[in-house]
Design an enzyme around this catalytic site. Structure first.
Site, PDB file in Angstrom:
ATOM      1  N   HIS A  25       1.179  -1.284  -0.064  1.00  0.00           N
ATOM      2  CA  HIS A  25       0.226  -0.108   0.102  1.00  0.00           C
ATOM      3  C   HIS A  25       1.187   1.234   0.073  1.00  0.00           C
ATOM      4  CE1 HIS A  25      -4.097   2.653   1.520  1.00  0.00           C
ATOM      5  NE2 HIS A  25      -2.772   2.909   1.378  1.00  0.00           N
ATOM      6  N   HIS A  33       1.363   4.530  -2.210  1.00  0.00           N
ATOM      7  CA  HIS A  33       0.909   5.901  -3.813  1.00  0.00           C
ATOM      8  C   HIS A  33       2.511   6.032  -3.977  1.00  0.00           C
ATOM      9  CE1 HIS A  33      -3.270   5.826  -2.367  1.00  0.00           C
ATOM     10  NE2 HIS A  33      -2.434   5.400  -1.175  1.00  0.00           N
ATOM     11  N   HIS A  73      -9.192   1.210  -1.487  1.00  0.00           N
ATOM     12  CA  HIS A  73      -9.260   1.742  -0.552  1.00  0.00           C
ATOM     13  C   HIS A  73     -10.844   1.234   0.771  1.00  0.00           C
ATOM     14  CE1 HIS A  73      -5.660   3.538  -1.129  1.00  0.00           C
ATOM     15  NE2 HIS A  73      -5.429   3.973  -0.638  1.00  0.00           N
ATOM     16  N   GLU A 122     -11.614   3.002   5.864  1.00  0.00           N
ATOM     17  CA  GLU A 122     -10.292   4.770   6.220  1.00  0.00           C
ATOM     18  C   GLU A 122     -11.073   5.586   6.644  1.00  0.00           C
ATOM     19  OE1 GLU A 122      -7.986   6.466   3.414  1.00  0.00           O
ATOM     20  OE2 GLU A 122      -6.386   7.308   4.736  1.00  0.00           O
ATOM     21  N   ASP A 178       1.522   3.969   2.700  1.00  0.00           N
ATOM     22  CA  ASP A 178       0.803   5.301   2.383  1.00  0.00           C
ATOM     23  C   ASP A 178       1.330   6.209   1.654  1.00  0.00           C
ATOM     24  OD1 ASP A 178      -1.668   5.545   1.686  1.00  0.00           O
ATOM     25  OD2 ASP A 178      -2.354   6.311   3.540  1.00  0.00           O
ATOM     26  N   ASP A 179       1.844   7.286   2.357  1.00  0.00           N
ATOM     27  CA  ASP A 179       2.189   8.698   1.551  1.00  0.00           C
ATOM     28  C   ASP A 179       3.031   8.716   2.405  1.00  0.00           C
ATOM     29  OD1 ASP A 179      -0.181   8.828  -0.293  1.00  0.00           O
ATOM     30  OD2 ASP A 179      -1.296   8.487   1.037  1.00  0.00           O
TER      31      ASP A 179
HETATM   32  N1  HPA Z   1      -6.693   7.336   0.978  1.00  0.00           N
HETATM   33  C1  HPA Z   1      -7.093   7.951   0.196  1.00  0.00           C
HETATM   34  N2  HPA Z   1      -6.693   8.130  -1.016  1.00  0.00           N
HETATM   35  C2  HPA Z   1      -4.941   8.356  -0.953  1.00  0.00           C
HETATM   36  C3  HPA Z   1      -4.615   8.035   0.119  1.00  0.00           C
HETATM   37  C4  HPA Z   1      -5.203   7.538   1.871  1.00  0.00           C
HETATM   38  O1  HPA Z   1      -4.258   7.501   2.144  1.00  0.00           O
HETATM   39  N3  HPA Z   1      -2.961   8.485  -0.414  1.00  0.00           N
HETATM   40  C5  HPA Z   1      -3.053   8.768  -1.500  1.00  0.00           C
HETATM   41  N4  HPA Z   1      -5.107   9.121  -2.124  1.00  0.00           N
HETATM   42 ZN    ZN Z   2      -3.582   4.449   0.887  1.00  0.00          ZN
END
Ligand code: HPA
Ligand code: ZN
Length: 341
Positions: free
Chosen positions: A19, A21, A200, A203, A281-282
């Protein structure tokens, strides 16, 4: 407290990242450099000024900055450099295999780039990364759920001629108000391309979005899945069916999905028999790459044995072929022998 030896061990622990991006690995320094190189006017003049923006109240406040900085990516070389910068860090975090999201609807329809430019750059980065660091993996084309369905369909039209260069379809961006059921047709089409499916869900959105992702999108993994906690019956089903969650602890903390790391549901999920994995994630936005996410969990009550089990799950839940999984498992076993776990 996590000591230096444990930190070092978590860095070398063999793992897969499931996971991530790629646009979320755009560090502020690189964003400023690309803005200058590509003549993009950003409202910040120094890296320090930009860094003051990295305080988020929720998913949307992060997405606003994330999409704004994405404008700095213009050429195939930019995408290659972004990928290589990530893979170098991933290698230093023990990553052997990475399944990487990208958001082509934004590059094509918001920023007016050619789909092939984006794909060529990212794939060139992955080719060099595999040669240089031995990292395997693939790209997951993520549908941006708060853009139009027309743009989602159009991006699949563009992707189809090169469908064999993509590993799977994903679903990301602003979650609440954009339930998985809206995207059933797009996911069915992606499956007809031979792609894997992940989404996703849960969340910020409710547990029912997780159910929809499983039933209507036939998602093979759930990205985040934090709100599974609210539905015991669904949690039992996810555990029983071996659906993996791709948890991202530092992301959840920074986007205020949880109030403190001790509140992260991963320990509870593991007790309930849910297959969990740890991911970043990011990482350019949330304060750490994947090893830092393992470290953050080590600071809570997770034992080294549990962290090693999570790394094993990341290998098993990946879409790597059996031969590659066997190689990664063997590497993890040697690491365990060497470290006494
Ligand atoms: N959630 C949803 N969209 C996203 C995320 C995330 O954590 N990171 C980049 N796009
Ligand atoms: Zn994500």
């Amino acid at each position: 407290m996590v000591g230096t030896a444990q930190r070092q061990a978590l860095r070398t622990l063999p793992k897969a990242e499931l996971h991530l991006h790629i646009e979320g690995t755009l560090e502020p320094e690189l964003a400023m450099k690309l803005a200058q190189r590509n003549n993009i006017d950003l409202p910040w003049h120094t890296v320090e000024e930009l860094e003051r923006e990295y305080q988020f109240e929720n998913l949307q406040s992060f997405l606003d900055l994330y999409y704004q900085l994405m404008q700095t990516l213009r050429t195939a070389d930019d995408f290659r450099d972004l990928m290589l910068a990530y893979l170098e860090r991933a290698h230093n975090n023990g990553v052997m295999h990475a399944e990487i999201f990208f958001d082509p609807q934004v590059h094509v329809f918001t920023n007016h780039l050619d789909y092939n430019t984006v794909l060529d750059g990212l794939r060139e980065g992955m080719r060099i990364g595999r040669e240089r660091y031995g990292i395997s993996g693939g790209l997951i084309l993520s549908i941006v759920r708060d853009m139009s369905l027309e743009s989602a369909n159009a991006i699949l039209d563009m992707a189809e001629p090169r469908k064999n260069e993509i590993l799977g379809i994903g679903l990301d961006s602003a979650e609440v108000g954009y339930p998985p059921e809206l995207f059933a047709d797009q996911f069915e089409r992606a499956r007809s391309f031979g792609w894997h499916a992940v989404a996703h869900a849960g969340e910020e959105g409710p547990a029912d979005y997780i159910r929809q992702a499983l039933d209507l999108l036939r998602a093979e993994r759930i990205d985040h899945g934090t709100h599974l906690l609210d539905d015991t019956e669904l949690m039992e089903r996810v555990a029983r069916d071996g659906i993996a969650l791709t948890c991202c602890p530092l992301s959840n903390l920074r986007l205020q999905v949880i109030n403190s790391m001790n509140e992260h549901p991963i320990a509870r999920f593991m007790r309930e028999g849910v297959t969990c994995t740890v991911n970043s994630d990011d990482p350019a936005y949330f304060g750490g790459y994947v090893a830092a996410n393992y470290e953050a969990l080590a600071e809570t009550r997770l034992s080294m044995e549990q962290l090693v089990a999570l790394a094993g799950n990341s290998i098993d839940a990946s879409f790597a072929d059996d031969a590659r999984k066997t190689t990664m498992r063997a590497q993890l076993d040697s690491w365990r022998t060497a470290h006494g776990f």
